[in-house]
Design a protein around this motif. Structure first.
Motif, mmCIF file in Angstrom:
data_model
loop_
_atom_site.group_PDB
_atom_site.id
_atom_site.type_symbol
_atom_site.label_atom_id
_atom_site.label_comp_id
_atom_site.label_asym_id
_atom_site.label_seq_id
_atom_site.Cartn_x
_atom_site.Cartn_y
_atom_site.Cartn_z
ATOM 1 N N VAL A 177 0.802 -1.177 0.059
ATOM 2 C CA VAL A 177 0.172 -0.059 0.155
ATOM 3 C C VAL A 177 0.982 1.406 -0.043
ATOM 4 O O VAL A 177 0.573 2.260 -0.872
ATOM 5 N N LEU A 178 1.918 1.258 0.892
ATOM 6 C CA LEU A 178 2.877 2.418 0.809
ATOM 7 C C LEU A 178 3.535 2.603 -0.335
ATOM 8 O O LEU A 178 3.643 3.699 -0.958
ATOM 9 N N ARG A 179 4.214 1.601 -1.063
ATOM 10 C CA ARG A 179 4.940 1.617 -2.252
ATOM 11 C C ARG A 179 3.878 2.152 -3.575
ATOM 12 O O ARG A 179 4.347 2.933 -4.346
ATOM 13 N N GLU A 180 3.095 1.024 -3.867
ATOM 14 C CA GLU A 180 2.425 1.074 -4.988
ATOM 15 C C GLU A 180 1.118 2.079 -4.947
ATOM 16 O O GLU A 180 0.726 2.265 -6.003
ATOM 17 N N ARG A 181 0.482 2.139 -4.006
ATOM 18 C CA ARG A 181 -0.884 2.951 -3.858
ATOM 19 C C ARG A 181 -0.524 4.591 -3.204
ATOM 20 O O ARG A 181 -1.185 5.137 -3.866
ATOM 21 N N MET A 182 0.391 4.609 -2.768
ATOM 22 C CA MET A 182 0.732 5.779 -2.100
ATOM 23 C C MET A 182 1.713 6.671 -2.776
ATOM 24 O O MET A 182 2.194 7.649 -2.331
ATOM 25 N N GLY A 183 2.618 5.972 -3.317
ATOM 26 C CA GLY A 183 3.626 6.458 -4.001
ATOM 27 C C GLY A 183 4.939 6.785 -2.887
ATOM 28 O O GLY A 183 5.785 7.727 -3.082
ATOM 29 N N LEU A 184 5.115 6.057 -1.823
ATOM 30 C CA LEU A 184 6.295 6.170 -0.913
ATOM 31 C C LEU A 184 7.164 4.964 -1.262
ATOM 32 O O LEU A 184 7.256 4.107 -0.407
ATOM 33 N N PRO A 185 8.057 5.062 -1.954
ATOM 34 C CA PRO A 185 9.062 4.016 -2.209
ATOM 35 C C PRO A 185 10.420 3.874 -1.201
ATOM 36 O O PRO A 185 11.002 2.876 -1.487
ATOM 37 N N GLY A 186 10.188 4.557 -0.370
ATOM 38 C CA GLY A 186 11.224 4.549 0.577
ATOM 39 C C GLY A 186 11.464 3.235 1.293
ATOM 40 O O GLY A 186 12.635 2.574 1.400
ATOM 41 N N SER A 187 10.475 2.407 1.824
ATOM 42 C CA SER A 187 10.515 1.255 2.395
ATOM 43 C C SER A 187 10.610 0.292 1.255
ATOM 44 O O SER A 187 10.129 0.265 0.256
ATOM 45 N N LYS A 188 11.784 -0.378 1.425
ATOM 46 C CA LYS A 188 12.052 -1.381 -0.034
ATOM 47 C C LYS A 188 11.511 -2.751 0.248
ATOM 48 O O LYS A 188 11.369 -3.352 1.424
ATOM 49 N N ASN A 189 11.118 -3.222 -0.753
ATOM 50 C CA ASN A 189 10.360 -4.703 -0.932
ATOM 51 C C ASN A 189 11.772 -5.790 -1.138
ATOM 52 O O ASN A 189 12.101 -5.798 -2.518
ATOM 53 N N ALA A 190 12.244 -6.408 -0.360
ATOM 54 C CA ALA A 190 13.421 -7.291 -0.327
ATOM 55 C C ALA A 190 12.846 -8.698 0.003
ATOM 56 O O ALA A 190 12.620 -9.535 -0.901
ATOM 57 N N CYS A 191 12.868 -9.191 1.156
ATOM 58 C CA CYS A 191 12.577 -10.563 1.599
ATOM 59 C C CYS A 191 11.175 -10.893 1.450
ATOM 60 O O CYS A 191 10.865 -12.107 1.469
ATOM 61 N N GLU A 192 10.317 -9.898 1.631
ATOM 62 C CA GLU A 192 8.861 -10.272 2.011
ATOM 63 C C GLU A 192 8.538 -11.188 3.239
ATOM 64 O O GLU A 192 7.496 -11.876 3.133
#
Length: 197
Positions: A26-41
C-alpha cells in the motif's frame, strides 16, 4: 475494503485494498512512498521497516487492514517527525500513538500544500544527516529500514550503548558493510543530540 490511517502526519485513505495486501504494498504502490524497500517479504531483512504507532515493524508482515485508524511513519517522514519531536516533546519523544494531526488539520490538508502549511524545508532528520556524515550509506537498499529503527532507538534511549545499538538494529540486514559505519552514525547522532541538550 477501505483503510483510513495516518502516514507521516497526514490522514490517508486507501480504497479497494485486498485483505491479504501488505502495508508495504500500500505504501509503495498505492501511495507512492518508495522509501520502504521490498526485499525478502518475510520480515527477515528489515528493509521495509516503518513505525506503526511508534513501534518499528516490518511493513511486509503487516496486513493493510491492520493499520485502520493507526499512525505510520516511513523514512520519507523522518525529518518532519524529528522536527515535531523537538518542538512538541523536547527531550522526551512521542508516546506511542499519541502524536499525529487533528481531524480538522487533516481535513484542511491539500495535496500540494503551500510553503506556510508544510515543514518540508529539504532538511534531513538528525539520524539521516549522521548516516551521511559517517559514510554509513552504500547501495542504500537497507538504509531506510536502518534509519527508521535507529530513529526509534534514539527516541527511546538517547544515550545508547553499543549493545543497545546492536540490539535495535539486529533485525536489519546490510549486505554492503561490516556495520561499523552504521554504528558510527548512530553514535554520532546520539552525541549530537546530547550536545544540544
Amino acid at each position: 475494503m477501505r483503510v483510513n490511517f495516518t502516514v507521516n502526519g497526514r490522514r490517508h485513505e486507501a480504497d479497494d485494498v485486498w485483505e491479504g495486501e501488505s502495508l508495504l504494498y500500500v505504501l509503495r504502490e498505492r501511495m507512492g512512498l518508495p522509501g520502504s524497500k521490498n526485499a525478502c517479504e518475510q520480515g527477515e531483512c528489515g528493509s521495509c521497516t516503518v513505525r506503526l504507532d511508534g513501534v518499528p515493524v516490518c511493513s511486509c508482515l503487516v496486513a493493510a487492514g491492520q493499520v485502520e485508524g493507526r499512525d505510520v511513519v516511513t523514512v520519507e517522514g523522518l525529518a518532519d517527525f524529528a522536527a515535531h519531536r523537538s518542538e512538541a516533546h523536547p527531550g522526551t519523544g512521542c508516546a506511542s500513538g499519541a502524536c499525529g494531526v487533528t481531524v480538522d488539520t487533516a481535513q484542511r490538508w491539500k495535496a500540494k500544500p503551500s510553503a506556510e502549511e508544510t515543514r518540508d524545508t529539504g532538511e534531513l532528520s538528525p539520524i539521516q544527516q549522521a548516516f551521511i556524515d559517517a559514510g554509513a550509506v552504500q547501495c542504500g537498499f537497507c538504509t531506510p529500514g536502518l534509519l527508521v529503527a535507529a530513529d526509534e532507538l534514539l527516541e527511546r534511549t538517547p544515550e545508547p550503548s553499543d549493545a543497545d545499538i546492536r540490539e535495535a538494529l539486529s533485525g536489519n540486514l546490510c549486505r554492503c558493510t561490516g556495520y561499523e559505519k552504521i554504528l558510527d552514525a548512530v553514535r554520532l547522532a546520539a552525541a549530537r543530540a546530547e550536545e544540544t541538550v
